[in-house]
Design a protein around this motif. Structure first.
Motif, PDB file in Angstrom:
ATOM      1  N   ILE A 135       1.424  10.503   3.351  1.00  0.00           N
ATOM      2  CA  ILE A 135       2.364  11.522   3.819  1.00  0.00           C
ATOM      3  C   ILE A 135       1.609  12.481   4.727  1.00  0.00           C
ATOM      4  O   ILE A 135       0.577  13.040   4.346  1.00  0.00           O
TER       5      ILE A 135
ATOM      6  N   LEU B 149       5.657   7.687   7.488  1.00  0.00           N
ATOM      7  CA  LEU B 149       5.695   9.059   6.980  1.00  0.00           C
ATOM      8  C   LEU B 149       4.674   9.922   7.705  1.00  0.00           C
ATOM      9  O   LEU B 149       4.509  11.088   7.417  1.00  0.00           O
TER      10      LEU B 149
ATOM     11  N   GLU C 243      15.532  12.037  -2.926  1.00  0.00           N
ATOM     12  CA  GLU C 243      14.669  11.028  -3.544  1.00  0.00           C
ATOM     13  C   GLU C 243      15.105   9.612  -3.154  1.00  0.00           C
ATOM     14  O   GLU C 243      14.269   8.730  -2.962  1.00  0.00           O
ATOM     15  N   LYS C 244      16.425   9.401  -2.991  1.00  0.00           N
ATOM     16  CA  LYS C 244      16.904   8.064  -2.608  1.00  0.00           C
ATOM     17  C   LYS C 244      16.461   7.750  -1.165  1.00  0.00           C
ATOM     18  O   LYS C 244      16.065   6.624  -0.864  1.00  0.00           O
TER      19      LYS C 244
ATOM     20  N   TYR D  28      13.883   9.032   0.347  1.00  0.00           N
ATOM     21  CA  TYR D  28      12.437   8.835   0.297  1.00  0.00           C
ATOM     22  C   TYR D  28      12.092   7.460  -0.277  1.00  0.00           C
ATOM     23  O   TYR D  28      11.192   6.769   0.212  1.00  0.00           O
ATOM     24  N   GLY D  29      12.848   7.063  -1.312  1.00  0.00           N
ATOM     25  CA  GLY D  29      12.620   5.749  -1.920  1.00  0.00           C
ATOM     26  C   GLY D  29      12.766   4.642  -0.891  1.00  0.00           C
ATOM     27  O   GLY D  29      11.930   3.729  -0.825  1.00  0.00           O
TER      28      GLY D  29
ATOM     29  N   GLN E 137      13.826  13.998   6.577  1.00  0.00           N
ATOM     30  CA  GLN E 137      14.490  13.350   5.440  1.00  0.00           C
ATOM     31  C   GLN E 137      15.460  14.303   4.740  1.00  0.00           C
ATOM     32  O   GLN E 137      16.505  13.876   4.241  1.00  0.00           O
TER      33      GLN E 137
ATOM     34  N   LEU F  90       9.195   9.866   9.798  1.00  0.00           N
ATOM     35  CA  LEU F  90      10.207  10.498   8.952  1.00  0.00           C
ATOM     36  C   LEU F  90       9.581  11.529   8.008  1.00  0.00           C
ATOM     37  O   LEU F  90       9.381  11.274   6.825  1.00  0.00           O
ATOM     38  N   PRO F  91       9.248  12.708   8.550  1.00  0.00           N
ATOM     39  CA  PRO F  91       8.641  13.729   7.701  1.00  0.00           C
ATOM     40  C   PRO F  91       9.683  14.363   6.769  1.00  0.00           C
ATOM     41  O   PRO F  91      10.883  14.104   6.891  1.00  0.00           O
ATOM     42  N   PHE F  92       9.195  15.176   5.843  1.00  0.00           N
ATOM     43  CA  PHE F  92      10.035  15.856   4.858  1.00  0.00           C
ATOM     44  C   PHE F  92      11.256  16.509   5.501  1.00  0.00           C
ATOM     45  O   PHE F  92      12.394  16.295   5.066  1.00  0.00           O
TER      46      PHE F  92
ATOM     47  N   MET G 259       0.825  -1.197   0.000  1.00  0.00           N
ATOM     48  CA  MET G 259       0.000   0.000   0.000  1.00  0.00           C
ATOM     49  C   MET G 259       0.867   1.257   0.000  1.00  0.00           C
ATOM     50  O   MET G 259       1.896   1.278   0.657  1.00  0.00           O
ATOM     51  N   VAL G 260       0.479   2.262  -0.750  1.00  0.00           N
ATOM     52  CA  VAL G 260       1.236   3.507  -0.796  1.00  0.00           C
ATOM     53  C   VAL G 260       1.077   4.231   0.536  1.00  0.00           C
ATOM     54  O   VAL G 260      -0.033   4.345   1.053  1.00  0.00           O
TER      55      VAL G 260
ATOM     56  N   THR H  88       9.853   4.600   1.600  1.00  0.00           N
ATOM     57  CA  THR H  88       8.575   4.075   1.114  1.00  0.00           C
ATOM     58  C   THR H  88       8.674   2.594   0.754  1.00  0.00           C
ATOM     59  O   THR H  88       7.665   1.938   0.529  1.00  0.00           O
ATOM     60  N   PHE H  89       9.904   2.080   0.687  1.00  0.00           N
ATOM     61  CA  PHE H  89      10.083   0.659   0.340  1.00  0.00           C
ATOM     62  C   PHE H  89       9.851  -0.229   1.561  1.00  0.00           C
ATOM     63  O   PHE H  89       9.178  -1.241   1.488  1.00  0.00           O
TER      64      PHE H  89
END
Lengths: 581, 165
Positions: free
Chosen positions: B5, B79, B65-66, B68-69, B53, B48-50, B1-2, B72-73
């Motif tokens: 945020i 988030l 982006e890495k 964040y990747g 990160q 882990l908010p913006f 599931m996505v 989310t993995f």
């Protein structure tokens, strides 16, 4: 080099030890299909389309990353291999938006080509639930349609290779998708609009924002005087879209095609490039003489400019204030030329044909409207021009060779080589040396040290007792190396040329798309670049200050390089941009 | 599931930032320690908010982006923050067939948030969890350490009201 003896499909062969099966197969004249593989930058063995059989191996292996060794027996076309590839394609298609009829990549899609070759006739074989993604059309230059994405990650590799890395794979499993951090739109991250992701995409998931409609609308508007100008590199790449050999110069046919498309005037951005050299070399000499900020860095590449604004906002003083050739050309068309022809600049519509997607961002920047109207109204990529020519039914290959219109069709060899890394530097040197020494005839024409595709090049020239140290970088990975030195104060150069794309405009993000097999086995950038150097060699004039039209604009309009008027029309400013927002 | 945020404004403290900086300083010589840093950051901030990160990305010299990747993995990274009362509704097989999905839907409706989210006041967060080993009580939910079993959606109001006060 140590060689090993292998057999491919029963054919004995001696190949260098350790190369991949994919490379070895080339020696045997066999192309193994790939989707995710990009030599050096994306060797991840993820797409599974390149599977081959190896005698004794437990299962099929990925040819792109599997090294050969002594005695290896490889089979690339067995029933098992073909079944595997077909299955892989069916699985990819199960989540692919198959809008092939009108897709911009139809006919040039790597997935479509493979499906045809492997006879995938039941594209709904694994039909099931799918995630629907919204388009990301937030950026000025491109559209991302994840519904057509096959997750090969070539765009991610291209972005990483540019040191930008604003896109990557988010989430996992079925939800995996390419996006930016915190799912932000591309316009809200520090993307530099270089378009390297687009030219490396195998499908239609990434494409430039098509603006051909705006151009056709202007052409059909009787009020509008529509002027087009073509960047230096287009003449050696456009032919690829019409099946011509890499590196064919199609300047004459391109001009003829543009005229047949209905443009009122067809000019050469080479004029803008020559003008850039006049202004930029003058700015450099002024900075050297007056203790200005050095090293000075070129400003022709809007991708590089955006990179500098995002990543080195504290170093903007180093950028030349000169507009890019595209913008100078547009500015001169809407001021000097408009005045000469008695046309209200409001009614002039300027179209730039560019190798570049970042130009679509550049022409919308602030401080790019010398006449009070945008210097350039629309920037089209080489690909968009090719599509316009195709859809107009123009038989490109059979067109006669025609000449650019006067006066802004005049060009020099110096301007032509702007299209490759080192070209702007060489053009600047040709003119600067003459300016400094005052000797027109004895000064050198070719500066071979600044040529070639190395990421960072350096050279020092002794001119009239003065040492001029220069540096050239292309691709943002290399720009970073140079810019870290500039920031640290250890870059002892006077002049630096930086181009956004690796290899310069010939490898620009707006250029014709070649399949990965071409990128992997042919030095596309070098072939295109050498076509520019050949063109330069054959030009009667090879120094920017010899351009007749450039001489005239200084006599009639600008006065001299760096004049007040020149600053008003031909120079611009930059803004710091945040890396995150 | 996505993952969802969080839209709740970040309110990290200077102390938390100092602790994260310390972890980053110990680890920045080796990019492969990214997961470790992210785990520590989650212990410090709870999620882990913006802003967190970005600190990690800059500190470790790894593109955002890495980071964040990775976040989310792996299921272990959040988030969105946990609320003061963290509600877990079991969607394991037994609870599911006994209708826990309806219980979850009712809670979401009452709180106006979805699984993986936290209410703007920071009081409640909801997550769907796997079997918690109380199948005999199915369907089951937990609010922090309190277990509620043999639920039906009509009981949700009463249970949540206890924590609303």
């Amino acid at each position: 080099m140590e060689m090993v003896n292998i057999k491919i499909n029963g054919m004995p062969l001696s190949v260098p030890n350790g190369i991949s099966i994919l490379e070895a197969a080339r020696y045997a004249g066999i192309e193994i299909p790939t989707l995710c593989f990009l030599k050096k930058i994306n060797q991840i063995g993820a797409c599974r389309i390149c599977m081959v059989e190896v005698k004794g191996a437990r299962s099929l292996v990925t040819a792109c990353v599997y090294p050969v060794n002594e005695g290896m027996e490889i089979f690339t076309n067995t029933e098992k291999v073909r079944r595997s590839r077909k299955l892989t394609l069916e699985l990819i298609l199960s989540t692919h938006d198959k809008k092939c009829l009108s897709c911009v990549r139809s006919g040039n899609c790597e997935l479509q080509k493979l499906c045809k070759e492997f006879g995938v006739d039941d594209e709904d074989y694994f039909k099931g639930e799918n995630v629907r993604y919204d388009f990301d059309d937030s950026a000025a230059h491109m559209i991302r349609d994840n519904n057509k994405c096959i997750l090969c990650r070539r765009c991610v590799a291209a972005c990483d290779n540019q040191n930008i890395s604003v896109i990557g794979a988010n989430a996992r499993g079925f939800d995996t998708h390419i996006g930016s951090a915190f799912e932000k739109d591309l316009a809200d991250v520090s993307c530099i609009s270089c378009g390297q992701c687009i030219v490396n995409c195998p499908t239609g998931a990434l494409r430039e924002k098509d603006e051909t409609d705006k151009v056709l609308e202007a052409i059909n508007d009787p009020e509008k005087f529509v002027v087009v100008h073509t960047a230096p590199s287009i003449r050696v790449t456009l032919g690829e879209c019409f099946g011509m050999h890499l590196g064919t110069n199609v300047q004459g046919k391109m001009v003829a095609a543009l005229r047949r498309l209905g443009f009122d005037k067809v000019f050469d951005t080479d004029f803008g490039a020559d003008l850039t050299i006049m202004e930029e070399s003058n700015e450099l000499l002024e900075r050297i003489q007056n203790g200005g900020v050095l090293p000075m860095i070129t400003s022709c590449s809007p991708g590089w400019i955006k990179y500098c604004e995002h990543y080195y906002p504290d170093q903007l003083d180093h950028l030349s204030t000169c507009k890019s050739p595209q913008q100078m050309q547009g500015a001169m068309i809407k001021t000097w030329y408009a005045e000469k022809m008695g046309i209200d600049p409001k009614n002039i519509f300027v179209v730039g044909i560019m190798p570049c997607t970042a130009k679509k961002f550049e022409n919308k920047r602030d401080d790019q409207n010398a006449s009070g109207y945008p210097d350039v109204d629309v920037s089209l990529t080489t690909r968009e021009l090719a599509r316009m020519i195709e859809s107009a039914g123009i038989y490109f290959n059979h067109l006669p060779d025609e000449e650019y219109d006067n006066p802004m069709g005049d060009s020099t060899g110096a301007a032509v080589i702007f299209g490759t890394t080192g070209g702007v530097m060489e053009a600047a040197l040709r003119t600067a040396v003459v300016k400094i020494t005052g000797q027109e005839n004895d000064s050198p024409l070719e500066f071979t040290e600044v040529r070639g595709l190395q990421g960072v090049k350096e050279a020092t020239y002794s001119v009239a007792g003065m040492d001029v140290k220069v540096c050239i970088a292309s691709g943002m990975k290399n720009a970073k190396i140079v810019m870290d030195k500039v920031r640290a104060g250890t870059a002892d150069y006077q002049f630096i040329e930086i181009m956004g794309c690796p290899g310069g405009c010939v490898n620009g993000g707006g250029q014709p798309i070649q399949h990965a097999v071409v990128h992997n086995f042919v030095d596309l950038t070098a072939i295109r670049a050498s076509a520019l150097y050949e063109t330069d060699k054959a030009m009667p004039k090879r120094k920017s200050h010899e351009n007749e039209a450039v001489k005239r604009v200084y006599e009639e309009f600008l006065g001299k390089p760096g004049s007040h008027k020149a600053h008003e029309v031909l120079h611009t400013s930059y803004v710091p941009r945040p890396k995150y927002k | 599931m996505v993952k969802k945020i969080s839209k709740i404004p970040f309110n990290g403290t200077p102390e938390q930032e100092a602790r994260l900086k310390e972890v980053i300083n110990e680890s920045k010589h080796d990019k492969s320690l990214l997961m470790h840093v992210m785990q520590q950051a989650q212990l410090i901030y709870g999620y882990l908010p913006f802003e967190v990160q970005v600190m990690i990305a800059e500190g470790m010299d790894i593109p955002l982006e890495k980071v964040y990747g990775v976040s989310t993995f792996y299921a272990q990274f959040a988030l969105s923050p946990s609320g003061k009362y963290s509600i877990s509704v079991c969607l394991g097989t037994a609870c599911y067939v006994k209708g826990s999905k309806d219980v979850l839907a009712k809670i979401c409706e009452k709180l106006g948030i979805e699984p993986g989210e936290c209410t703007p006041d920071g009081k409640f967060s909801i997550e769907a969890c796997r079997c918690i080993g109380a199948c005999g009580l199915a369907p089951v939910m937990m609010v922090n350490d309190d277990v509620y079993g043999r639920l039906d959606p009509s009981q949700v109001d009463g249970i949540l009201d206890k924590y609303m006060a």
